[in-house]
Structure formats: structure tokens, C-alpha cells
Write a protein that holds these residues in place. Structure first.
Motif, short mmCIF file in Angstrom:
data_model
loop_
_atom_site.label_atom_id
_atom_site.label_comp_id
_atom_site.label_asym_id
_atom_site.label_seq_id
_atom_site.Cartn_x
_atom_site.Cartn_y
_atom_site.Cartn_z
N ALA A 153 57.18 78.53 107.49
CA ALA A 153 57.69 79.91 107.53
C ALA A 153 56.80 80.83 106.68
O ALA A 153 56.46 81.94 107.11
N HIS A 154 56.41 80.35 105.52
CA HIS A 154 55.55 81.15 104.65
C HIS A 154 54.19 81.41 105.31
O HIS A 154 53.66 82.52 105.22
N GLY A 155 53.64 80.42 105.97
CA GLY A 155 52.36 80.60 106.66
C GLY A 155 52.44 81.67 107.74
O GLY A 155 51.56 82.52 107.86
N GLY A 156 53.50 81.63 108.52
CA GLY A 156 53.69 82.65 109.55
C GLY A 156 53.89 84.03 108.96
O GLY A 156 53.33 85.02 109.45
N LEU A 157 54.67 84.11 107.89
CA LEU A 157 54.90 85.40 107.24
C LEU A 157 53.63 85.92 106.57
O LEU A 157 53.38 87.14 106.55
N PHE A 158 52.80 85.02 106.04
CA PHE A 158 51.53 85.43 105.44
C PHE A 158 50.63 86.08 106.49
O PHE A 158 50.06 87.16 106.26
N ILE A 159 50.49 85.44 107.64
CA ILE A 159 49.66 85.98 108.72
C ILE A 159 50.22 87.32 109.19
O ILE A 159 49.48 88.29 109.39
N ALA A 160 51.54 87.39 109.36
CA ALA A 160 52.17 88.65 109.79
C ALA A 160 51.95 89.75 108.76
O ALA A 160 51.68 90.90 109.12
N TYR A 161 52.02 89.41 107.48
CA TYR A 161 51.80 90.40 106.42
C TYR A 161 50.39 90.96 106.47
O TYR A 161 50.18 92.17 106.35
N ILE A 162 49.40 90.10 106.65
CA ILE A 162 48.01 90.55 106.71
C ILE A 162 47.82 91.46 107.93
O ILE A 162 47.15 92.50 107.83
N ILE A 163 48.41 91.12 109.05
CA ILE A 163 48.29 91.95 110.26
C ILE A 163 48.95 93.30 110.03
O ILE A 163 48.39 94.35 110.38
N VAL A 164 50.14 93.31 109.43
CA VAL A 164 50.83 94.58 109.15
C VAL A 164 50.05 95.39 108.11
O VAL A 164 49.97 96.62 108.21
N LEU A 165 49.45 94.74 107.14
CA LEU A 165 48.63 95.43 106.14
C LEU A 165 47.44 96.12 106.80
O LEU A 165 47.15 97.28 106.50
N ILE A 166 46.76 95.44 107.71
CA ILE A 166 45.64 96.04 108.42
C ILE A 166 46.11 97.22 109.26
O ILE A 166 45.47 98.28 109.29
#
Length: 119
Positions: A62-75
Motif C-alpha cells: 500500500a505504501h509503495g502504491g501511495l508513494f508512486i501516486a504522491y510523486i505523480i500528484v506532486l509533478i
């Protein structure tokens, strides 16, 4: 003005689209930061102290998926909001540290508020 209209009222000089991007960044940062803390404070001790590796598997996934989603939202947020030059590297670095997304969110909003008041 109703509560729903107030929730979507832009901050200072931010458009509704920019304000929405900032809101999504805040929510994703809090989710990612919380999942990292759960991984460090609950799942890792369960694995190493009680020999229960399943917690790391599921919370880690779950953390891995949220990390990737966070980076995408940050960009995405960086492309919509005029963020300071330090914001993008600080957001990435903050996602790698415990409590980092919470601290990054605080300083980003403080910086945007200061920049909007000066303009």
C-alpha cells in the motif's frame, strides 16, 4: 455562501484548478506519510519482534502504491501551481523521510501564502 462553495474557494491568488491541485497534493501527502509511519512503527516491529511478516507485505504494498501516486500528484501540482524552485526536490526528499510529507506541506503552503501576499 454555502460550505461547499467555501471549500472550493481559491486561496488568495490561486485559481480553482490550482487550489484543487494543492488540495490533492495535501491529501496524497498525508496518506503517503501515514502509510510510511504505519510501515515503520507497526509493520516492521511486527515482522522483527513477533515474526509476523504479513504486515510488512500488505502495508508495504500500500505504501509503495501511495508513494508512486504522491510523486505523480506532486509533478501534476508543480505544473499547475507556481511552486518555488525548492518545492519539487523538497517534496521528493520529504516523501523519503518519516514525517517528511507533513513538514513539506506546511512549508509549501506557508511559502505560497507569503508569495501571494507579496504579489
Amino acid at each position: 455562501m454555502s460550505q461547499a462553495q467555501q471549500a472550493f474557494k481559491p486561496r488568495s491568488n490561486l485559481t480553482i484548478e490550482q487550489s484543487t491541485a494543492l488540495k490533492y497534493l495535501t491529501v496524497m501527502g498525508y496518506l503517503e506519510g501515514t502509510s510510511f509511519l504505519l510501515l515503520l512503527c507497526i509493520a516492521m516491529p511486527l515482522k522483527h519482534l513477533m515474526d509476523i511478516p504479513e504486515a510488512v507485505r500488505y502495508i508495504g504494498m500500500a505504501h509503495g502504491g501511495l508513494f508512486i501516486a504522491y510523486i505523480i500528484v506532486l509533478i501534476g501540482a508543480a505544473s499547475k501551481i507556481k511552486m518555488p524552485i525548492w518545492a519539487m526536490p523538497a517534496g521528493v526528499l520529504g516523501s523519503l523521510l518519516p514525517f517528511g510529507p507533513f513538514i513539506f506541506d506546511h512549508y509549501l503552503k506557508k511559502s505560497l501564502k507569503t508569495a501571494n501576499q507579496a504579489a
